[in-house]
Write an enzyme that holds these catalytic residues in place. Structure first.
Site, mmCIF file in Angstrom:
data_model
loop_
_atom_site.group_PDB
_atom_site.id
_atom_site.type_symbol
_atom_site.label_atom_id
_atom_site.label_comp_id
_atom_site.label_asym_id
_atom_site.label_seq_id
_atom_site.Cartn_x
_atom_site.Cartn_y
_atom_site.Cartn_z
ATOM 1 N N GLU A 72 -2.262 -12.999 53.221
ATOM 2 C CA GLU A 72 -1.838 -13.767 51.804
ATOM 3 C C GLU A 72 -0.807 -14.888 52.159
ATOM 4 O OE1 GLU A 72 -2.673 -13.368 48.761
ATOM 5 O OE2 GLU A 72 -4.344 -12.080 49.476
ATOM 6 N N SER B 106 9.431 25.723 7.796
ATOM 7 C CA SER B 106 9.496 27.247 7.891
ATOM 8 C C SER B 106 10.068 27.759 9.247
ATOM 9 C CB SER B 106 8.367 28.091 7.753
ATOM 10 O OG SER B 106 7.853 27.902 6.412
#
Lengths: 756, 146
Positions: free
Chosen positions: A172, A449
């Site tokens: 690269e 609840s």
């Protein structure tokens, strides 16, 4: 003339100022983006290690999955660390050595035999002598940076194979070491090659430029963007050294997609494609990853094998050219199969919701400076097996529910070990790998609840109530916080009159909870909430009794964990130990508990929650759970069915589930229909111990009539067993006095046998 | 004679049967629940799940032995780590909680020792030796804390 010169100078100055401002702005952007991303100090985060011992609930398949996640190679014989062999009901393995918090554990061979879903025998490889216990090395699940939110797998400088560096440079950016960010020769040559061939063949970007591009992830290819990237590359080079930049590149470069999640960095890519750590890859596998830099999908080794192979081979050639490997090694590599993992290792090491808990716990005790020591090792409580099951249960069930109630459902699950108060799993949404909104911590919803057990516990603590006490499911009007009249109703719009407290709890009747809560005192209820771990301010309004308090699933888990451990409060934890690189302890989170409520009282409430699961609002779970597994739990449904909650526990595990919609529109699901279904799916699969109630001397078990609360013979009428304070005397059910029926029924049976 | 006895027995039987049906259970109210219509009667005489003795586990034994050895040499935190590891295998073992109490006591952490000893006592159940030992630790702690 003079004026022209002045204008020119002014113009030049202007350009310089503007350019300077732009550069300054870009420099700031870079430093803030890279600040804290110090690739040389990743803190490694581990799940809890899998412990093997005779008697443990574990299947051969589950063990094999765990080994594959750890990157073990399957072979005919296990002959080296990191390998295993498998027959139908046995696994042979050799662990890797690992430095645990209590010392270095050397590589160890073992033979594991399975029977009836458990480990039947654990022994040495030759099966000569038994081993008491064997700990696998823990699964690496993420990396942490001190100041920055990050859940990625990261390779520190000494975890990067040198060959990988050489391959990147060779392929690269050959002049990486020499240039200052831009490689003009490279650009020129690429331009030449591209012009000659008539197409874009070469990029000419340096690694630094690619790093910038990869980091600022948008794919604009305008001239302006290119210039910006070029300038940023130059600035980066001024700020950071070559090794730092290379490390950053290795950990940042985009290498594909794992569903919605981008794969950044070679460590992640290595685990995703090969199921192994970067350090264990062969040269040809490193070459494949380097090949993918140019186009992760274009060179996808799974889908584009030919292209991947060609490019891999070219990378190997480049390595030979640069002298990094020999021609022979390169040729040998070219002949090798890729060695991909059977399936991409999806989300195997990506737990954003859990990592958020880890970060929270650490930030409480560590400053950023503390955390920025190099190479910190963080050992967590995460159980990958439980996590996988919880993720599966949530996403599968939500899909099914959507078929009934429409799209747009979301959910969250938290699983803990009740006695240790360790968080075993955290699922932040139906798509667990997607690091979006973490509903475990951040979705605060009214709990409905779910608070009732604490309301009734406050009542029990006052000494004026027990499970057989009659409470009234009858209409009531009281003043709410604004002085207005509040007339709470039951879900079924009915009022069932007087009933024993156990039934009011098991059937989640609203009116008894409000009556009992008001009689006991709202302050007493909030006091229970606080000592059970609730940390936010709560205003003591009557609607609190019906759960008009927004909580996160994590906060609910803290409250219910205290219930599940019979009143022993332990702060939930996600981290067990933190060590530095050399194994020196930095912090330990030891087991600690504080009994905040008498276990006598909590046991009674838990008996009520058990009744809820046997015959109350939670009974639909029964058919899905393994036979003989006793559990306790509470459903929670809010106004207009907006939120569906369930919190339930066995003798070993607690799970809290929330299902609902992010836009707060009604989900159309009760607690039982939505969250409980998810919970049942999880507990159907989870190896767990049955609930056991601690009945100490202060309690006695009485059988009471479910309608009247009076003591009865167990087989006379509709009865339930309940623990009561020894001194409690509820009175007797007429005609059903304990012992009265037995004589009569025995005689009857005798007669039936004789005649019939 | 035989026929008389049979008819007598039958009459008695009929009378008893009649009494039985009179005092029988009333109809059970189906629970108005969210979505499920099954009747809510519990299976007959299902007991509460109470504590069962856990099986001995070689792993727990080995870790407990290791913890004791570590405590004997003063490696208290290591000992605690061993016990915690064992507790993950069997959290109901009174012996383990007791060992933790002992470790904390030796370290001078009396509040913690008390909490663990209480838990050990609760879990000791019918095991006299463990219960007695737990109470001994509790008395020692009380002495220190007073």
């Amino acid at each position: 003339m003079r004026r022209l010169r002045l204008v020119l100078v002014g113009f030049l100055l202007g350009i310089i100022i503007v350019a300077g401002a732009v550069v300054w702005h870009l420099d700031t952007a870079i430093s803030s983006a890279f600040e804290g991303r110090r690739w040389d100090v990743p803190a490694h985060v581990y799940a809890q290690p899998l412990e093997l011992y005779a008697g443990r609930s574990l299947t051969a398949d589950a063990l094999e999955n765990a080994l594959r996640q750890l990157g073990y190679r399957k072979q005919r014989r296990a002959d080296a660390p990191g390998t295993y062999a498998r027959s139908r009901s046995a696994v042979e393995l050799v662990t890797r050595s690992f430095r645990f918090w209590d010392g270095e554990a050397p590589a160890a061979g073992a033979f594991v035999r399975f029977a009836n879903g458990r480990i039947a025998r654990l022994s040495d490889q030759a099966e000569r002598s038994d081993l008491a216990i064997l700990r696998l090395e823990p699964l690496l699940v993420g990396s942490l940076f001190p100041g920055v939110v990050e859940d990625r797998m990261v390779a520190g400088p000494d975890e990067v194979p040198e060959l990988l560096r050489q391959a990147l440079l060779a392929v690269e950016d050959r002049r990486f070491e020499d240039h200052s960010g831009l490689d003009f020769r490279g650009i020129a040559r690429a331009a030449w090659v591209n012009i000659k061939s008539g197409e874009v063949q070469q990029g000419g970007s340096t690694l630094t430029q690619q790093l910038v591009k990869s980091y600022f992830l948008s794919n604009e290819r305008t001239l302006r963007r290119k210039i910006t990237e070029a300038v940023m590359a130059l600035l980066l080079e001024r700020r950071y050294s070559k090794p730092e930049l290379l490390n950053a590149y290795i950990n940042e470069v985009y290498l594909g997609q794992d569903g919605p999640r981008a794969i950044h960095g070679f460590e992640m890519a290595s685990r995703y494609h090969f199921g192994r750590p970067l350090q264990e890859l062969e040269p040809q596998q490193l070459a494949i990853l380097v090949a993918m830099v140019r186009g992760p999908s274009y060179y996808d080794p799974r889908r584009q094998a030919e292209r991947a192979r060609t490019r891999r081979n070219r990378v190997l050639d480049a390595l030979v050219e640069s002298g990094a490997i020999t021609r022979e090694d390169a040729d040998a590599g070219k002949k090798r199969e890729f060695g991909l993992a059977e399936k991409p290792v999806r989300g195997a090491s990506y737990f954003p919701a859990f990592m958020a808990l880890v970060r929270r716990q650490l930030q409480r005790d560590f400053s950023n400076e503390d955390l920025s020591q190099a190479g910190l090792q963080i050992f967590t409580t995460l159980d990958p097996l439980v996590q996988a099951r919880a993720e599966q249960a949530l996403s599968t069930r939500i899909s099914r529910l959507e078929a009934q109630v429409g799209e747009g459902l979301e959910g969250a699950v938290v699983v803990t070990s009740t006695d240790g108060a360790e968080v075993l799993a955290a699922v932040g949404g139906r798509d667990p790998a997607f690091a979006g909104f973490n509903r475990v911590l951040d979705a605060r919803r009214p709990v409905g609840s779910l608070l009732k057990p604490l309301v009734y516990l406050a009542a029990l603590e006052s000494g004026r109530y027990h499970l057989a006490t009659l409470v009234n499911d009858a209409p009531l009007v009281i003043a709410d916080e604004s002085g207005e009249d509040w007339a709470p109703r039951n879900y079924d719009q009915q009022f069932l009159g007087e009933m024993p407290l156990v039934r009011a709890l098991a059937e989640s009747r609203n009116l008894p909870a409000v009556r009992v809560g008001m009689a006991t005192g709202l302050e007493r209820v909030t006091a229970v909430m606080r000592k059970f771990g609730w940390q936010s301010e709560t205003r003591a309004y009557p609607s609190l009794l019906l759960g008009a308090v927004p909580m996160s699933p994590f906060e609910v888990a803290q409250l219910y964990n205290t219930l599940a451990s019979a009143g022993a409060y332990t702060p939930l934890k996600a981290v067990r130990f933190v060590h530095d690189e050399s194994g020196e302890p930095v912090n330990r989170y030891p087991l600690a508990l504080r009994q905040v409520s008498a276990s006598t009282d909590v046991t009674q409430i838990n008996a009520g929650l058990l009744t809820a699961m046997r015959r109350g609002t939670g009974r639909s779970a029964r058919s899905r759970l393994p036979e003989g597994l006793e559990v306790a739990g509470k459903t929670g449904t809010t106004d207009e069915l907006r939120d569906s909650w369930f919190a339930g526990f066995s003798g070993e595990h607690l799970a809290v589930v929330w299902v609902g919609r992010d836009d707060n529109q009604p989900a159309g699901l009760s607690g039982a229909a939505g969250a409980l279904a998810v919970w049942s799916d999880l507990f159907a699969q989870l190896p767990t111990r049955s609930l056991q109630l601690d009945l100490d001397d202060a309690l006695r078990v009485a059988w009471i009539n479910y309608q009247t609360g009076l003591e009865s013979d167990p087989e006379c009428g509709d009865t339930v067993p309940v623990p009561l304070p020894s001194s409690a005397e509820p009175g007797f059910q007429p005609g059903c006095e304990p012992g009265s029926r037995r004589g009569l029924e025995r005689a009857l049976k005798w007669l039936k046998d004789k005649i019939g | 004679m035989k026929r008389l006895r049979t008819s007598l027995l039958m009459s008695v039987g009929l009378i008893l049967a009649g009494c039985a049906s009179l005092a029988g259970p009333g109809p059970t109210e189906p629970v108005a629940d969210r979505g499920k219509e099954t009747p809510a009667k519990a299976p007959v005489a299902e007991q509460l799940p109470t504590v069962k003795a856990t099986e001995r586990s070689p792993a727990v034994d080995a870790l407990l032995a290791q913890a004791r050895a570590q405590r004997a040499t003063g490696s208290y935190e290591q000992a605690a780590v061993s016990v915690e590891r064992a507790l993950r295998i069997d959290a109901r073992s009174a012996a383990l909680w007791l060992e933790l109490a002992q470790i904390r006591f030796d370290q001078g952490e009396f509040e913690a020792a008390q909490q663990f000893a209480e838990k050990a006592r609760r879990l000791a159940g019918v095991d006299e030796t463990l219960a007695t030992e737990a109470e001994r630790v509790l008395r020692a702690v009380a002495a220190e804390l007073s």
